[in-house]
Design a protein around this motif. Sequence first.
Motif, PDB file in Angstrom:
ATOM      1  N   ASP A  74       0.850  -1.182   0.000  1.00 12.05           N
ATOM      2  CA  ASP A  74       0.000   0.000   0.000  1.00 12.05           C
ATOM      3  C   ASP A  74       0.890   1.237   0.000  1.00 12.05           C
ATOM      4  O   ASP A  74       1.700   1.430   0.903  1.00 12.05           O
ATOM      5  CB  ASP A  74      -0.868  -0.040   1.264  1.00 12.05           C
ATOM      6  CG  ASP A  74      -1.904   1.077   1.286  1.00 12.05           C
ATOM      7  OD1 ASP A  74      -1.616   2.160   0.757  1.00 12.05           O
ATOM      8  OD2 ASP A  74      -2.983   0.853   1.845  1.00 12.05           O
ATOM      9  N   PRO A  75       0.735   2.095  -1.019  1.00 15.29           N
ATOM     10  CA  PRO A  75       1.612   3.269  -1.132  1.00 15.29           C
ATOM     11  C   PRO A  75       1.594   4.144   0.118  1.00 15.29           C
ATOM     12  O   PRO A  75       2.604   4.767   0.449  1.00 15.29           O
ATOM     13  CB  PRO A  75       1.025   4.031  -2.322  1.00 15.29           C
ATOM     14  CG  PRO A  75       0.258   3.023  -3.104  1.00 15.29           C
ATOM     15  CD  PRO A  75      -0.222   2.003  -2.119  1.00 15.29           C
ATOM     16  N   PHE A  76       0.461   4.173   0.790  1.00 13.77           N
ATOM     17  CA  PHE A  76       0.357   4.957   2.012  1.00 13.77           C
ATOM     18  C   PHE A  76       1.384   4.479   3.042  1.00 13.77           C
ATOM     19  O   PHE A  76       2.157   5.266   3.597  1.00 13.77           O
ATOM     20  CB  PHE A  76      -1.068   4.818   2.570  1.00 13.77           C
ATOM     21  CG  PHE A  76      -1.297   5.465   3.900  1.00 13.77           C
ATOM     22  CD1 PHE A  76      -1.252   6.844   4.033  1.00 13.77           C
ATOM     23  CD2 PHE A  76      -1.580   4.691   5.022  1.00 13.77           C
ATOM     24  CE1 PHE A  76      -1.481   7.438   5.265  1.00 13.77           C
ATOM     25  CE2 PHE A  76      -1.815   5.278   6.249  1.00 13.77           C
ATOM     26  CZ  PHE A  76      -1.763   6.658   6.371  1.00 13.77           C
ATOM     27  N   PHE A  77       1.452   3.176   3.244  1.00 15.17           N
ATOM     28  CA  PHE A  77       2.389   2.644   4.228  1.00 15.17           C
ATOM     29  C   PHE A  77       3.828   2.656   3.707  1.00 15.17           C
ATOM     30  O   PHE A  77       4.770   2.865   4.472  1.00 15.17           O
ATOM     31  CB  PHE A  77       1.973   1.239   4.651  1.00 15.17           C
ATOM     32  CG  PHE A  77       0.657   1.210   5.377  1.00 15.17           C
ATOM     33  CD1 PHE A  77       0.491   1.914   6.557  1.00 15.17           C
ATOM     34  CD2 PHE A  77      -0.423   0.509   4.863  1.00 15.17           C
ATOM     35  CE1 PHE A  77      -0.727   1.920   7.227  1.00 15.17           C
ATOM     36  CE2 PHE A  77      -1.643   0.504   5.528  1.00 15.17           C
ATOM     37  CZ  PHE A  77      -1.802   1.205   6.707  1.00 15.17           C
ATOM     38  N   ALA A  78       3.976   2.455   2.413  1.00 17.15           N
ATOM     39  CA  ALA A  78       5.323   2.491   1.844  1.00 17.15           C
ATOM     40  C   ALA A  78       5.950   3.867   2.073  1.00 17.15           C
ATOM     41  O   ALA A  78       7.129   3.977   2.419  1.00 17.15           O
ATOM     42  CB  ALA A  78       5.272   2.163   0.352  1.00 17.15           C
ATOM     43  N   THR A  79       5.152   4.894   1.893  1.00 19.09           N
ATOM     44  CA  THR A  79       5.656   6.255   2.105  1.00 19.09           C
ATOM     45  C   THR A  79       6.066   6.457   3.559  1.00 19.09           C
ATOM     46  O   THR A  79       7.103   7.064   3.845  1.00 19.09           O
ATOM     47  CB  THR A  79       4.572   7.284   1.729  1.00 19.09           C
ATOM     48  OG1 THR A  79       4.235   7.098   0.357  1.00 19.09           O
ATOM     49  CG2 THR A  79       5.062   8.704   1.960  1.00 19.09           C
ATOM     50  N   ILE A  80       5.262   5.935   4.460  1.00 17.95           N
ATOM     51  CA  ILE A  80       5.586   6.072   5.876  1.00 17.95           C
ATOM     52  C   ILE A  80       6.917   5.385   6.194  1.00 17.95           C
ATOM     53  O   ILE A  80       7.787   5.945   6.862  1.00 17.95           O
ATOM     54  CB  ILE A  80       4.448   5.487   6.743  1.00 17.95           C
ATOM     55  CG1 ILE A  80       3.227   6.404   6.644  1.00 17.95           C
ATOM     56  CG2 ILE A  80       4.895   5.303   8.186  1.00 17.95           C
ATOM     57  CD1 ILE A  80       1.975   5.830   7.262  1.00 17.95           C
ATOM     58  N   ILE A  81       7.087   4.188   5.658  1.00 18.48           N
ATOM     59  CA  ILE A  81       8.329   3.459   5.927  1.00 18.48           C
ATOM     60  C   ILE A  81       9.528   4.230   5.387  1.00 18.48           C
ATOM     61  O   ILE A  81      10.527   4.406   6.078  1.00 18.48           O
ATOM     62  CB  ILE A  81       8.282   2.051   5.295  1.00 18.48           C
ATOM     63  CG1 ILE A  81       7.201   1.202   5.968  1.00 18.48           C
ATOM     64  CG2 ILE A  81       9.646   1.362   5.410  1.00 18.48           C
ATOM     65  CD1 ILE A  81       6.948  -0.115   5.271  1.00 18.48           C
ATOM     66  N   ARG A  82       9.407   4.704   4.159  1.00 16.91           N
ATOM     67  CA  ARG A  82      10.526   5.403   3.556  1.00 16.91           C
ATOM     68  C   ARG A  82      10.894   6.641   4.362  1.00 16.91           C
ATOM     69  O   ARG A  82      12.062   6.909   4.644  1.00 16.91           O
ATOM     70  CB  ARG A  82      10.195   5.800   2.113  1.00 16.91           C
ATOM     71  CG  ARG A  82      11.411   6.232   1.319  1.00 16.91           C
ATOM     72  CD  ARG A  82      11.076   6.787  -0.042  1.00 16.91           C
ATOM     73  NE  ARG A  82       9.913   7.653  -0.063  1.00 16.91           N
ATOM     74  CZ  ARG A  82       9.766   8.767   0.631  1.00 16.91           C
ATOM     75  NH1 ARG A  82      10.743   9.190   1.425  1.00 16.91           N
ATOM     76  NH2 ARG A  82       8.662   9.479   0.561  1.00 16.91           N
TER      77      ARG A  82
END
Lengths: 341, 341
Positions: free
Chosen positions: A71-79
Motif C-alpha cells: 500500500d503506497p500509504f504505508f510504503a511512504t511512511i516506511i521510507r
Amino acid sequence: MTTMQDVATRAGVSAKTVSRVFNDDPNVSPETRERVQEALAALNYRPNMLARRFREGRDSAIGIAVPNIGDPFFATIIRSIEDRAVERGMVVFVTTLGQDATNEPARVERLMRRQISGMLIAPVSNDQSYLEQWGDETPIVFIDREPINFAADSVVVDDEAMARVATAHLIDQGHRRIGFVGDTTSLVTTRKRLDGYRAALQLAGIEPDDSLVSLDGSLLVFGYRSPADAVAQASALLSVDDPPTALFSSNAQCSMGLVRALHSLGRTELGFVSFGDFPMADALTPAVTVIDQNAEGLAELAGNVLFDAIDAPATRATPSVHSLPLHLIPRGSGEIAPASV
Amino acid sequence: MTTMQDVATRAGVSAKTVSRVFNDDPNVSPETRERVQEALAALNYRPNMLARRFREGRDSAIGIAVPNIGDPFFATIIRSIEDRAVERGMVVFVTTLGQDATNEPARVERLMRRQISGMLIAPVSNDQSYLEQWGDETPIVFIDREPINFAADSVVVDDEAMARVATAHLIDQGHRRIGFVGDTTSLVTTRKRLDGYRAALQLAGIEPDDSLVSLDGSLLVFGYRSPADAVAQASALLSVDDPPTALFSSNAQCSMGLVRALHSLGRTELGFVSFGDFPMADALTPAVTVIDQNAEGLAELAGNVLFDAIDAPATRATPSVHSLPLHLIPRGSGEIAPASV
DNA sequence: TTGAAAGCGGTACCAC
DNA sequence: GTGGTACCGCTTTCAA
C-alpha cells in the motif's frame, strides 16, 4: 574475525587503547595512535556490533509494523521513517501484519523482544493489550489508528470529519443515493468513516440506507481477490432497489479494486470519492476525487513523536493523540452530476 | 530487566539450570524444572536477545536493500521475503537506496556491519566492489540486477529478450515509429532493454532513430517531478520530425508518469507497452499492455537462493545467474493500430 | 542431574 | 597517556 585484542597485540598496546583510538578518544599520544591505526588498517578491523550492542543494552534500531507494505500509504511512511532513522545512525526493521488481526501480536513482539529503541505501529487488531509488558522499556507510537486497551501516543487523522467532507462533496453534486464501501467494521477507522458518512447524509436530510453499505470482506474482495469477484460484488451493490448514483470508498485498497470493477462494468459515470489517494487515480477517466491521506505529513509527525520519546527516556506521560488535518482533492469523479431520475 | 541469575536466585538453583529449563534441555529433574518454571513466570523473565546474539556471533536477521519501497515491484519482494523470514524465526531490515547511486555503499554497509545472516540487494550503483570485504562472511544475493565488480548469486530476468518481445509486439500492430523512454543508461537494466528495443527494430528492418529515444532523467521527470514537467517532456518527444506512433517505456515508474502525461495531452491513441506492471494499469482507457515483471516469482527464487546459502555455509561456489522467464500481458494499449500516415 | 568457571568482544572505572 | 580489571547476560565445557 579480527578483535580489538588482535589489533592490540599487533600494535603492542592494550585492548583498551585500541578502543580509545577507534572511538576517537583524545587521550592517546600521537605516536601510539598512529601505531594503532596502522594495525587497525593492516588487520582490517571491524567492530563486533553484536558485542557493542550487548554492552549498550539496547539496539539502535526502530521497528515498523504495517498492514501491507504494498500500500503506497504505508510504503511512504516506511521510507520517511527510514530516512530519519539513517540520519541518526539507526536501522529499521519492517514487519507486515496482513489483514488477519491474529498475526499482529506475534509479529510485533518478535521485534519488541529485540530491545529495539522504538516501535511504530499501524495496527490491524482491536486489542493492543499484549504490548503492556513492552511499553515501559520501549517507546511505542501508533500511526493511522489509535491503540485499544493500551496507552501510547498516536498520530492519526480525523476519520469521521473527513468522511463527512467526502460524503458532503457528493451530496453537493446532487447525489442523494450514495453507497459506502469499506473494510470490516472491526477496524476503528472504518467505523469512524461510516459514522462520518451517515452524519453527512443526515445533515442533508437523507435517510441512511444500509442496502447501500458494503462492508466486511469488501477489502478482501476488492483488494486481494480476483477481478471477477470484484465485478460481481460491485454489480450486486449497483443492483439494489433505487440504486446508488455515487459511491464513497472508505480506503484506497478498496478503491483500486472497486474503480477497476466500475471500469469493467462501464459504470464510470457514477460519482466517486476515495478515502486515500492511490497510484494513477489522477490519470483515470474520469480522474478520481480523493481524500489525500497525507502519508508524508503523518510520517513526519510520527517520526517527531517517536524520536522525541527515544531521546527523552521515561517521560511516558499521559499519551496524546496527534491529529492531522486532511484535504479533499477534487479531480472529476466526484463532480459528475447524477443521471436525472 | 530480569536476568537468568535473578530467576536462579529465586528458584534456588544456578543460572545454568535456568538456562536448561528455558531452552527445554531434557536433563533437568521434574521437580527442579517446576520450581524454575514457577520462578520464570513469577519474574516475567524474558531473555536478553542482545546477549544471546552476541554469544551466537550472528544476528538471525536478513537485510533487504531496494531502490524504492513505494514501487509495487519492490514492495512485493519485501513482503514475500519477510514471510519467508518469519517462518524461520528471522526478522528483516529494510533500507532504501534511492536513485542516487552514491548512497548505496553506506546504506548497504550499515546493515552488513550488523553481522546479519544474509543480504538481498536490488542495486542502483554500477560498482559493488565495496562488498568484497563482506561477501565472505555473509551470503549476498542480488535481485533484478546483477552485481558489477563483485561475485555473488543473482536472480534476474532477461531484459534484452523481453524488451525485444515488447517492441516486436508494437511492430506487429503496424507501428514503425516507436519511441523508447527509460532511465539513465548507467543502469545495466536500461542498457539491456535499450539493446532489445533496437534489436527488435532492426530485425523488422526499421532503422533505430535516436530522436525517438528519451533517456537520462526520464525517471526523474516522469516518476518524481511535477506532472507539468512530465507533460512537457512527453510533448517534446511527440513533437519531433516524423513523430512516434507508439512508445515503449522501459520501467514501471516511468510508465506511470508517462501514461499520466499522455492522458493529460489526450494522446491515449498511441501504442504503448510498459516494461513492468503498475497499479491500475488494467483499469485505464485504454488498459496498458505490460511485461509482467513477476515480482512474486523473482522473490520466491531469490528467497530459495538466499536461504539455501544461509543454510549451507561456506559453499560460495562460482556465483550463478538465475534467470526467470517473463510474459507480455496484452491489454489494449499495444493493440491500437497507428493512425494511417 | 546440577553447578562453577570461563569466555564471547567491547567499554567503564580506576589505578598507575 | 596507558593498562588492568570487572562486567554486560547467556551458554559451553567440564567436573562433581
